[in-house]
Write a protein that holds these residues in place. Structure first.
Motif, PDB file in Angstrom:
ATOM      1  N   ASP A 174       0.816  -1.217   0.000  1.00 36.29           N
ATOM      2  CA  ASP A 174       0.000   0.000   0.000  1.00 36.29           C
ATOM      3  C   ASP A 174       0.847   1.264   0.000  1.00 36.29           C
ATOM      4  O   ASP A 174       0.416   2.292  -0.499  1.00 36.29           O
ATOM      5  CB  ASP A 174      -0.929   0.037   1.214  1.00 36.29           C
ATOM      6  N   ASN A 175       2.066   1.187   0.572  1.00 44.09           N
ATOM      7  CA  ASN A 175       2.853   2.422   0.634  1.00 44.09           C
ATOM      8  C   ASN A 175       4.358   2.235   0.433  1.00 44.09           C
ATOM      9  O   ASN A 175       5.108   3.184   0.583  1.00 44.09           O
ATOM     10  CB  ASN A 175       2.579   3.174   1.942  1.00 44.09           C
ATOM     11  N   CYS A 230       7.232   8.998   4.783  1.00 41.22           N
ATOM     12  CA  CYS A 230       8.420   8.360   5.342  1.00 41.22           C
ATOM     13  C   CYS A 230       9.165   7.638   4.231  1.00 41.22           C
ATOM     14  O   CYS A 230       8.714   6.591   3.752  1.00 41.22           O
ATOM     15  CB  CYS A 230       8.030   7.366   6.438  1.00 41.22           C
ATOM     16  N   ASN A 231      10.266   8.207   3.802  1.00 39.99           N
ATOM     17  CA  ASN A 231      11.124   7.590   2.788  1.00 39.99           C
ATOM     18  C   ASN A 231      10.355   7.150   1.555  1.00 39.99           C
ATOM     19  O   ASN A 231      10.494   6.033   1.081  1.00 39.99           O
ATOM     20  CB  ASN A 231      11.888   6.402   3.390  1.00 39.99           C
ATOM     21  N   GLY A 232       9.505   8.025   1.043  1.00 39.32           N
ATOM     22  CA  GLY A 232       8.745   7.737  -0.160  1.00 39.32           C
ATOM     23  C   GLY A 232       7.441   7.019   0.081  1.00 39.32           C
ATOM     24  O   GLY A 232       6.711   6.729  -0.856  1.00 39.32           O
ATOM     25  N   ALA A 233       7.113   6.710   1.323  1.00 39.51           N
ATOM     26  CA  ALA A 233       5.856   6.032   1.661  1.00 39.51           C
ATOM     27  C   ALA A 233       4.889   7.040   2.283  1.00 39.51           C
ATOM     28  O   ALA A 233       5.230   7.702   3.261  1.00 39.51           O
ATOM     29  CB  ALA A 233       6.101   4.884   2.631  1.00 39.51           C
ATOM     30  N   GLY A 290       5.007   6.891  15.318  1.00 38.28           N
ATOM     31  CA  GLY A 290       5.499   8.083  16.000  1.00 38.28           C
ATOM     32  C   GLY A 290       6.549   8.820  15.209  1.00 38.28           C
ATOM     33  O   GLY A 290       6.664  10.032  15.304  1.00 38.28           O
ATOM     34  N   ASP A 291       7.316   8.102  14.406  1.00 39.58           N
ATOM     35  CA  ASP A 291       8.363   8.710  13.584  1.00 39.58           C
ATOM     36  C   ASP A 291       8.742   7.726  12.490  1.00 39.58           C
ATOM     37  O   ASP A 291       8.556   6.510  12.631  1.00 39.58           O
ATOM     38  CB  ASP A 291       9.581   9.047  14.445  1.00 39.58           C
ATOM     39  N   CYS A 292       9.279   8.219  11.421  1.00 42.73           N
ATOM     40  CA  CYS A 292       9.692   7.371  10.308  1.00 42.73           C
ATOM     41  C   CYS A 292      10.732   6.346  10.759  1.00 42.73           C
ATOM     42  O   CYS A 292      11.687   6.690  11.462  1.00 42.73           O
ATOM     43  CB  CYS A 292      10.261   8.222   9.182  1.00 42.73           C
ATOM     44  N   GLY A 293      10.495   5.085  10.395  1.00 42.65           N
ATOM     45  CA  GLY A 293      11.431   4.012  10.716  1.00 42.65           C
ATOM     46  C   GLY A 293      11.286   3.428  12.102  1.00 42.65           C
ATOM     47  O   GLY A 293      11.960   2.460  12.438  1.00 42.65           O
ATOM     48  N   GLN A 294      10.411   3.987  12.919  1.00 39.22           N
ATOM     49  CA  GLN A 294      10.194   3.487  14.282  1.00 39.22           C
ATOM     50  C   GLN A 294       9.162   2.358  14.217  1.00 39.22           C
ATOM     51  O   GLN A 294       7.964   2.602  14.282  1.00 39.22           O
ATOM     52  CB  GLN A 294       9.694   4.621  15.181  1.00 39.22           C
TER      53      GLN A 294
END
Length: 136
Positions: free
Chosen positions: A32-33, A65-68, A80-84
Motif C-alpha cells: 500500500d505504501n 516516510c522515505n517515499g511512503a 510516531g516517527d519514520c522508521g520506528q
C-alpha cells in the motif's frame, strides 16, 4: 481468533501478522505504501507511493516516510516517527507501540480483556485486547 493470529504469525505470506504482505523477494513489505513495491512486487515509484499507487506527493496523507505516504499516528512500521517499527505483538496507537493479544471472547465488548480495551483491529483482522487509551 487466537489460533488465527498465531497462524498468521507463522505463515510467511503474512510476515508475522495478518494482512502484512510478504511475497516480494522474501521481504516483508506493505504494497500500500512501499515505493519499491507499490501496489505489487517490483513496482518502483519515481516519487511516492500511497494506497498502492504511484503519486506525485503525499497530499491526503498526514506523513511521508522515505517515499511512503503514511500516518505515523497508526502505522506500525513508522510509529510516531519514520522508521520506528513496532514489535510483531504491538500495534501503533496515537504514535505509541502498544501490546495486544487476541480477544478470548467472540466479539467486543469482552470482560476478559483484563483491564484493557476490546477493539476490532483492521491490521490484525480480528477482535483484540489492547492496553491503550484508544482503539487503533
Amino acid at each position: 481468533m487466537r489460533a488465527r493470529l498465531r497462524e498468521c504469525r507463522l505463515r510467511p505470506q503474512h510476515c508475522g501478522d495478518c494482512n502484512n504482505a510478504c511475497a516480494c523477494n522474501g521481504q516483508c513489505v506493505n504494497v500500500d505504501n512501499d515505493p519499491d513495491h507499490c501496489g505489487q512486487c517490483g513496482m518502483n515509484c519515481p516519487d511516492v507511493c500511497g494506497n498502492g499507487q504511484c503519486i506525485d506527493n503525499c497530499d491526503g496523507f498526514p506523513d511521508e516516510c522515505n517515499g511512503a505516504c503514511t500516518d505515523v499516528d497508526v502505522d506500525p512500521l513508522n510509529c510516531g516517527d519514520c522508521g520506528q517499527a513496532c514489535q510483531a505483538d504491538e500495534l501503533c496507537v496515537n504514535r505509541n507501540c502498544e501490546s495486544f493479544f487476541a480477544s478470548p471472547c467472540n466479539q467486543c465488548p469482552c470482560n476478559q480483556c483484563q483491564g484493557g480495551m476490546c477493539c476490532f483491529s483492521d491490521f490484525a483482522d480480528a477482535d483484540i485486547c489492547i492496553d491503550a487509551p484508544d482503539c487503533p
